[in-house]
Design a protein around this motif. Structure first.
Motif, PDB file in Angstrom:
ATOM      1  N   ILE B  21       0.837  -1.207   0.000  1.00 16.26           N
ATOM      2  CA  ILE B  21       0.000   0.000   0.000  1.00 16.26           C
ATOM      3  C   ILE B  21       0.872   1.257   0.000  1.00 16.26           C
ATOM      4  N   SER B  23       3.830   1.496  -1.374  1.00 22.31           N
ATOM      5  CA  SER B  23       4.335   1.633  -2.746  1.00 22.31           C
ATOM      6  C   SER B  23       3.249   2.163  -3.672  1.00 22.31           C
ATOM      7  N   PHE B  24       2.043   1.664  -3.441  1.00 21.63           N
ATOM      8  CA  PHE B  24       0.897   2.100  -4.253  1.00 21.63           C
ATOM      9  C   PHE B  24       0.689   3.615  -4.068  1.00 21.63           C
ATOM     10  N   ARG B  25       0.725   4.068  -2.805  1.00 22.38           N
ATOM     11  CA  ARG B  25       0.517   5.492  -2.507  1.00 22.38           C
ATOM     12  C   ARG B  25       1.597   6.340  -3.178  1.00 22.38           C
ATOM     13  N   GLN B  26       2.842   5.874  -3.075  1.00 16.88           N
ATOM     14  CA  GLN B  26       3.941   6.623  -3.675  1.00 16.88           C
ATOM     15  C   GLN B  26       3.794   6.684  -5.200  1.00 16.88           C
ATOM     16  N   SER B  27       3.401   5.547  -5.759  1.00 21.13           N
ATOM     17  CA  SER B  27       3.201   5.480  -7.206  1.00 21.13           C
ATOM     18  C   SER B  27       2.111   6.453  -7.669  1.00 21.13           C
ATOM     19  N   VAL B  28       0.988   6.451  -6.936  1.00 21.04           N
ATOM     20  CA  VAL B  28      -0.122   7.339  -7.309  1.00 21.04           C
ATOM     21  C   VAL B  28       0.302   8.807  -7.185  1.00 21.04           C
ATOM     22  N   LYS B  29       1.025   9.123  -6.132  1.00 19.16           N
ATOM     23  CA  LYS B  29       1.453  10.512  -5.919  1.00 19.16           C
ATOM     24  C   LYS B  29       2.407  10.966  -7.023  1.00 19.16           C
ATOM     25  N   ASN B  30       3.337  10.094  -7.390  1.00 22.02           N
ATOM     26  CA  ASN B  30       4.276  10.459  -8.461  1.00 22.02           C
ATOM     27  C   ASN B  30       3.555  10.631  -9.794  1.00 22.02           C
ATOM     28  N   TRP B  31       2.666   9.719 -10.045  1.00 22.32           N
ATOM     29  CA  TRP B  31       1.924   9.770 -11.311  1.00 22.32           C
ATOM     30  C   TRP B  31       1.067  11.042 -11.371  1.00 22.32           C
ATOM     31  N   SER B  32       0.368  11.302 -10.269  1.00 18.89           N
ATOM     32  CA  SER B  32      -0.496  12.470 -10.207  1.00 18.89           C
ATOM     33  C   SER B  32       0.311  13.762 -10.363  1.00 18.89           C
TER      34      SER B  32
END
Lengths: 180, 196
Positions: B21, B23-32
């Motif tokens: 989770i 990693s998921f949060r970090q991924s979403v933040k970077n993408w956003s």
């Protein structure tokens, strides 16, 4: 949630600058469609701007903005259900692609591969969640909101929020465990 | 790692779930962040055009400019319509008619049909005024002649010259004297007889 001032203490211009990225991020993670997320973010801010005078500061500004965003998303579903779904699924970024946005500093290549795989599985699990479960899950684990805030933003009771969150977490856990 | 052997489904451990989770949060933040930056870059021009509204994004900026363009175009069309309406022959004729006391100005625009027609309308009005003045003068002359004749006839009656015979006798007397003044009363008498 640094900003919870009453309307008279902060101009809407400042509020919009502060929270726009977070509103966009929630909509992007919920829809996985950058274009649709951008459109709804603008609609959300426009609606908030029109109602800014009526905002009494009962909740935090971000919670209020996210509530507007969630309702806009619901309206889209309700009014143009099929069209909205077609457009969103057609433009949606693939879970594998969405998983590519991981920072690589300070981690081994093996750890990076593993993390990317985990993120991909979480996205797969999120895809399978109901609309409410997905919203609650994203608000809790991406926006890092408290249960009470989520309840306020979604209009659900805290008990219902907890139940949706529990089911969502079960799905994610299953997805992660099923890869083995 | 917990293994649920009863229903043969494996589930991730809390630690693994937490890590996934995160990693998921970090991924979403970077993408956003990346997508938001791209949207901001696209809306940079819109922001510089309309400061204070930039947070609505490039789409809203474009919408604002399109709206402003539509309003400007509508105003331009309205100005053209008004200008065209004001320069037409009807408008020109109306302007000339409103100033009938300036015939010279009306005549100067004879090249245009509207102005020529108006000049023709102005001309009879001027002639009529002249005719009226002449009529007034004639009326005054006639009134004066009538007054003079009435006075003369009154004097003749006082003198006892009540009949044509008396007058003719007076004329004969004058003629016999061979004076030219004898013809004047005769002419006056002839005129009166013709008017009776």
């Amino acid at each position: 949630m640094a900003m919870s001032e009453a309307p008279e203490r902060a101009s809407f211009d400042d509020v919009a600058r502060e929270y726009r990225p977070q509103v966009f991020r929630f909509l992007l993670s919920s829809l996985r469609d950058p274009e649709m997320a951008e459109t709804l973010t603008q609609e959300c801010l426009l609606k908030a701007y029109r109602n800014w005078a009526g905002f009494r500061g009962d909740s935090q500004v971000l919670t209020w903005l996210l509530r507007i965003a969630i309702n806009l998303q619901k309206d889209q579903w309700r009014n143009r259900r099929l069209q909205f779904w077609r457009q969103t699924t057609a433009n949606a970024v693939d879970a594998g692609e969405a998983a590519n946005w991981l920072a690589s500093e300070g981690s081994t290549p093996e750890a990076q591969v593993m993390a990317k795989q985990q993120v991909k599985l979480v996205w797969k699990a999120v895809e399978k969640l109901s609309e409410r479960q997905r919203t609650v899950f994203l608000l809790r684990h991406v926006e890092e909101m408290e249960i009470a805030e989520i309840a306020h933003a979604t209009g659900l009771s805290e008990g219902t929020v907890k139940a949706h969150l529990s089911r969502a977490m079960g799905r994610v856990r299953e997805e992660l465990g099923g890869r083995r | 790692m917990n293994h649920e052997t009863n229903n043969k489904r494996m589930q991730a451990s809390d630690e693994e779930l937490e890590q996934a989770i995160a990693s998921f949060r970090q991924s979403v933040k970077n993408w956003s962040k990346q997508e938001h930056a791209a949207a901001r870059a696209a809306g940079l021009a819109a922001q510089s055009r309309g400061r204070g509204w930039g947070w609505f994004g490039s789409g809203f900026g474009s919408w604002l400019w399109m709206s402003a363009g539509a309003v400007a175009a509508a105003c331009a069309v309205a100005v053209v319509i008004v200008a065209g309406h004001g320069s037409g022959p009807v408008q020109q004729a109306r302007a000339v008619r409103l100033a009938p006391a300036q015939p010279d100005q009306a005549r100067s625009g004879q090249a245009q049909s509207g102005q020529a027609q108006t000049a023709e309308q102005v001309k009879p009005e001027s002639a009529l005024a002249q005719t009226n003045a002449q009529t007034d003068a004639q009326t005054t002359t006639l009134a004066e002649a009538l007054t003079e004749r009435t006075a003369r006839r009154a004097a003749a009656m006082q003198a006892g010259d009540e009949s044509d015979e008396a007058l003719l006798a007076a004329v004969d007397n004058d003629i016999s004297q061979g004076t030219a003044k004898a013809l004047a009363p005769m002419a006056d008498w002839m005129g009166d007889s013709a008017n009776r």
